[in-house]
Design a protein around this motif. Structure first.
Motif, PDB file in Angstrom:
ATOM      1  N   VAL A  80      64.644  37.925  44.036  1.00 32.21           N
ATOM      2  CA  VAL A  80      64.782  39.375  44.188  1.00 32.21           C
ATOM      3  C   VAL A  80      65.867  39.592  45.231  1.00 32.21           C
ATOM      4  O   VAL A  80      65.721  39.180  46.387  1.00 32.21           O
ATOM      5  CB  VAL A  80      63.460  40.038  44.631  1.00 32.21           C
ATOM      6  CG1 VAL A  80      63.701  41.499  45.010  1.00 32.21           C
ATOM      7  CG2 VAL A  80      62.416  39.945  43.532  1.00 32.21           C
ATOM      8  N   LEU A  81      66.962  40.193  44.813  1.00 29.96           N
ATOM      9  CA  LEU A  81      68.105  40.409  45.699  1.00 29.96           C
ATOM     10  C   LEU A  81      68.177  41.890  46.058  1.00 29.96           C
ATOM     11  O   LEU A  81      68.396  42.743  45.183  1.00 29.96           O
ATOM     12  CB  LEU A  81      69.388  39.954  44.997  1.00 29.96           C
ATOM     13  CG  LEU A  81      70.696  40.007  45.791  1.00 29.96           C
ATOM     14  CD1 LEU A  81      70.591  39.228  47.095  1.00 29.96           C
ATOM     15  CD2 LEU A  81      71.842  39.458  44.938  1.00 29.96           C
ATOM     16  N   ARG A 102      54.885  40.402  52.385  1.00 31.73           N
ATOM     17  CA  ARG A 102      54.282  39.934  51.139  1.00 31.73           C
ATOM     18  C   ARG A 102      55.079  38.819  50.485  1.00 31.73           C
ATOM     19  O   ARG A 102      54.989  38.579  49.282  1.00 31.73           O
ATOM     20  CB  ARG A 102      54.102  41.124  50.195  1.00 31.73           C
ATOM     21  CG  ARG A 102      53.175  42.181  50.814  1.00 31.73           C
ATOM     22  CD  ARG A 102      53.022  43.400  49.947  1.00 31.73           C
ATOM     23  NE  ARG A 102      52.346  43.089  48.695  1.00 31.73           N
ATOM     24  CZ  ARG A 102      52.099  44.028  47.758  1.00 31.73           C
ATOM     25  NH1 ARG A 102      52.462  45.279  47.971  1.00 31.73           N
ATOM     26  NH2 ARG A 102      51.493  43.688  46.639  1.00 31.73           N
ATOM     27  N   CYS A 103      55.855  38.124  51.298  1.00 28.30           N
ATOM     28  CA  CYS A 103      56.648  36.996  50.785  1.00 28.30           C
ATOM     29  C   CYS A 103      55.773  35.935  50.139  1.00 28.30           C
ATOM     30  O   CYS A 103      56.181  35.284  49.165  1.00 28.30           O
ATOM     31  CB  CYS A 103      57.476  36.379  51.909  1.00 28.30           C
ATOM     32  SG  CYS A 103      59.058  37.226  52.195  1.00 28.30           S
ATOM     33  N   ASP A 104      54.562  35.755  50.670  1.00 31.57           N
ATOM     34  CA  ASP A 104      53.660  34.744  50.110  1.00 31.57           C
ATOM     35  C   ASP A 104      53.289  35.074  48.664  1.00 31.57           C
ATOM     36  O   ASP A 104      53.146  34.169  47.832  1.00 31.57           O
ATOM     37  CB  ASP A 104      52.390  34.635  50.954  1.00 31.57           C
ATOM     38  CG  ASP A 104      52.649  33.980  52.304  1.00 31.57           C
ATOM     39  OD1 ASP A 104      53.721  33.363  52.451  1.00 31.57           O
ATOM     40  OD2 ASP A 104      51.786  34.104  53.203  1.00 31.57           O
ATOM     41  N   GLU A 105      53.142  36.364  48.355  1.00 33.18           N
ATOM     42  CA  GLU A 105      52.794  36.775  46.991  1.00 33.18           C
ATOM     43  C   GLU A 105      53.955  36.507  46.037  1.00 33.18           C
ATOM     44  O   GLU A 105      53.748  36.109  44.884  1.00 33.18           O
ATOM     45  CB  GLU A 105      52.416  38.254  46.964  1.00 33.18           C
ATOM     46  CG  GLU A 105      51.145  38.582  47.733  1.00 33.18           C
ATOM     47  CD  GLU A 105      50.828  40.060  47.707  1.00 33.18           C
ATOM     48  OE1 GLU A 105      50.711  40.632  46.593  1.00 33.18           O
ATOM     49  OE2 GLU A 105      50.716  40.668  48.796  1.00 33.18           O
ATOM     50  N   PHE A 106      55.182  36.721  46.520  1.00 29.68           N
ATOM     51  CA  PHE A 106      56.348  36.413  45.688  1.00 29.68           C
ATOM     52  C   PHE A 106      56.479  34.900  45.508  1.00 29.68           C
ATOM     53  O   PHE A 106      56.779  34.413  44.423  1.00 29.68           O
ATOM     54  CB  PHE A 106      57.615  36.994  46.319  1.00 29.68           C
ATOM     55  CG  PHE A 106      57.761  38.478  46.134  1.00 29.68           C
ATOM     56  CD1 PHE A 106      58.318  39.006  44.976  1.00 29.68           C
ATOM     57  CD2 PHE A 106      57.346  39.360  47.123  1.00 29.68           C
ATOM     58  CE1 PHE A 106      58.456  40.374  44.794  1.00 29.68           C
ATOM     59  CE2 PHE A 106      57.484  40.728  46.958  1.00 29.68           C
ATOM     60  CZ  PHE A 106      58.031  41.243  45.787  1.00 29.68           C
ATOM     61  N   THR A 197      58.054  45.915  42.211  1.00 28.90           N
ATOM     62  CA  THR A 197      58.969  44.770  42.127  1.00 28.90           C
ATOM     63  C   THR A 197      58.203  43.512  41.777  1.00 28.90           C
ATOM     64  O   THR A 197      58.631  42.715  40.928  1.00 28.90           O
ATOM     65  CB  THR A 197      59.699  44.575  43.465  1.00 28.90           C
ATOM     66  OG1 THR A 197      60.383  45.789  43.809  1.00 28.90           O
ATOM     67  CG2 THR A 197      60.701  43.435  43.377  1.00 28.90           C
ATOM     68  N   LEU A 198      57.065  43.311  42.401  1.00 27.84           N
ATOM     69  CA  LEU A 198      56.234  42.132  42.118  1.00 27.84           C
ATOM     70  C   LEU A 198      55.755  42.133  40.671  1.00 27.84           C
ATOM     71  O   LEU A 198      55.748  41.084  40.001  1.00 27.84           O
ATOM     72  CB  LEU A 198      55.053  42.089  43.080  1.00 27.84           C
ATOM     73  CG  LEU A 198      54.162  40.840  43.041  1.00 27.84           C
ATOM     74  CD1 LEU A 198      54.990  39.572  43.297  1.00 27.84           C
ATOM     75  CD2 LEU A 198      53.055  40.964  44.071  1.00 27.84           C
ATOM     76  N   MET A 199      55.393  43.324  40.160  1.00 26.99           N
ATOM     77  CA  MET A 199      54.936  43.405  38.768  1.00 26.99           C
ATOM     78  C   MET A 199      56.067  43.089  37.801  1.00 26.99           C
ATOM     79  O   MET A 199      55.850  42.445  36.764  1.00 26.99           O
ATOM     80  CB  MET A 199      54.383  44.805  38.488  1.00 26.99           C
ATOM     81  CG  MET A 199      52.985  45.038  39.055  1.00 26.99           C
ATOM     82  SD  MET A 199      52.211  46.580  38.465  1.00 26.99           S
ATOM     83  CE  MET A 199      53.278  47.802  39.213  1.00 26.99           C
ATOM     84  N   LEU A 200      57.302  43.487  38.138  1.00 24.47           N
ATOM     85  CA  LEU A 200      58.442  43.154  37.279  1.00 24.47           C
ATOM     86  C   LEU A 200      58.668  41.646  37.238  1.00 24.47           C
ATOM     87  O   LEU A 200      58.917  41.073  36.160  1.00 24.47           O
ATOM     88  CB  LEU A 200      59.706  43.858  37.814  1.00 24.47           C
ATOM     89  CG  LEU A 200      59.826  45.356  37.526  1.00 24.47           C
ATOM     90  CD1 LEU A 200      61.027  45.930  38.271  1.00 24.47           C
ATOM     91  CD2 LEU A 200      59.972  45.609  36.023  1.00 24.47           C
ATOM     92  N   VAL A 201      58.568  41.012  38.381  1.00 23.37           N
ATOM     93  CA  VAL A 201      58.755  39.551  38.419  1.00 23.37           C
ATOM     94  C   VAL A 201      57.648  38.878  37.610  1.00 23.37           C
ATOM     95  O   VAL A 201      57.902  37.958  36.818  1.00 23.37           O
ATOM     96  CB  VAL A 201      58.756  39.038  39.870  1.00 23.37           C
ATOM     97  CG1 VAL A 201      58.798  37.513  39.893  1.00 23.37           C
ATOM     98  CG2 VAL A 201      59.929  39.619  40.646  1.00 23.37           C
ATOM     99  N   GLN A 202      56.404  39.335  37.780  1.00 20.45           N
ATOM    100  CA  GLN A 202      55.292  38.737  37.048  1.00 20.45           C
ATOM    101  C   GLN A 202      55.468  38.921  35.537  1.00 20.45           C
ATOM    102  O   GLN A 202      55.149  38.010  34.758  1.00 20.45           O
ATOM    103  CB  GLN A 202      53.975  39.370  37.517  1.00 20.45           C
ATOM    104  CG  GLN A 202      53.588  38.977  38.938  1.00 20.45           C
ATOM    105  CD  GLN A 202      52.429  39.781  39.475  1.00 20.45           C
ATOM    106  OE1 GLN A 202      52.188  40.915  39.056  1.00 20.45           O
ATOM    107  NE2 GLN A 202      51.700  39.209  40.431  1.00 20.45           N
ATOM    108  N   ALA A 203      55.985  40.091  35.138  1.00 15.62           N
ATOM    109  CA  ALA A 203      56.201  40.347  33.710  1.00 15.62           C
ATOM    110  C   ALA A 203      57.244  39.398  33.138  1.00 15.62           C
ATOM    111  O   ALA A 203      57.148  38.956  31.983  1.00 15.62           O
ATOM    112  CB  ALA A 203      56.636  41.789  33.495  1.00 15.62           C
TER     113      ALA A 203
END
Length: 206
Positions: A80-81, A102-106, A197-203
């Motif tokens: 994620v930039l 929340r870096c740990d979640e990413f 943003t996290l949901m987009l990465v997970q998707a």
């Protein structure tokens, strides 16, 4: 029956009339023309689906030390930039702190978060130190912040405001193959959502 008077016009008069009409109907600097020039000046604006432009630049690293960050080092991971106009703005600090918290979640979904602005690495370092002092000496930003003093990175990703010489507020998601999958540009007054943003990465991992 009355016959209307016909006035003959000399070639000089015709030329003058033509010139006059040309001045009246000459196209002005319309929005369309401005957009065409903007697209020509920013050839990398439409980059979703393309390989992310490589970069290796000075940065303040996650541990607070000054070093370098290369996008190639993150090959095999999502990235994620986060681009932003400059340090010392309250909203920028809040955004980066929220992502840092929340870096740990990413990391759990194989994603790294990197921030970038056109400030120097020394400006980034001083800004981070200032934030730590207001937080009783505890680090509040735990992600690398890249310096784009040359504007090359921002320009390559199509997020540089050429008039201001700063990056706009933008977020890109780069996949493990270094392909750009998402690009979002927002207004300077709009905060970014860590959850979305996290949901987009997970998707993208599905």
């Amino acid at each position: 029956m009355a016959v209307g008077k016909v006035t003959k016009r000399s070639p000089d008069n015709l030329a003058k009339g033509t010139a006059k009409r040309t001045r009246v109907t000459a196209p002005e600097d319309t929005t369309v023309e401005m957009l065409k020039r903007s697209a020509a000046d920013s050839p990398h604006t439409y980059i979703v689906g393309r390989t992310a432009p490589a970069f290796d630049a000075p940065a303040v690293l996650a541990d607070g030390q000054i070093g370098r960050v290369s996008l190639a080092d993150f090959c095999g991971r999502f990235v994620v930039l986060l681009f932003y106009p400059g340090d010392c703005a309250g909203m920028e600090a809040r955004d980066l702190v929220e992502f840092s918290d929340r870096c740990d979640e990413f990391d759990a979904v194989g994603c790294s978060v990197i921030a970038c602005s056109t400030d120097s690495e020394y400006a980034h370092y001083n800004w981070r130190q200032q934030l730590e002092r207001t937080n009783r000496g505890e680090a509040v930003i735990h992600l690398p912040v890249v310096s784009d003093r040359t504007r090359r990175i921002s320009r390559a990703f199509g997020v540089l405001n050429e008039h201001e010489g700063q990056a706009v507020r933008a977020m890109l998601i780069i996949d493990p193959m270094q392909q750009i999958r998402v690009k979002i540009i927002g207004d300077t007054g709009m905060s970014r959502s860590v959850d979305e943003t996290l949901m987009l990465v997970q998707a993208l991992t599905i």
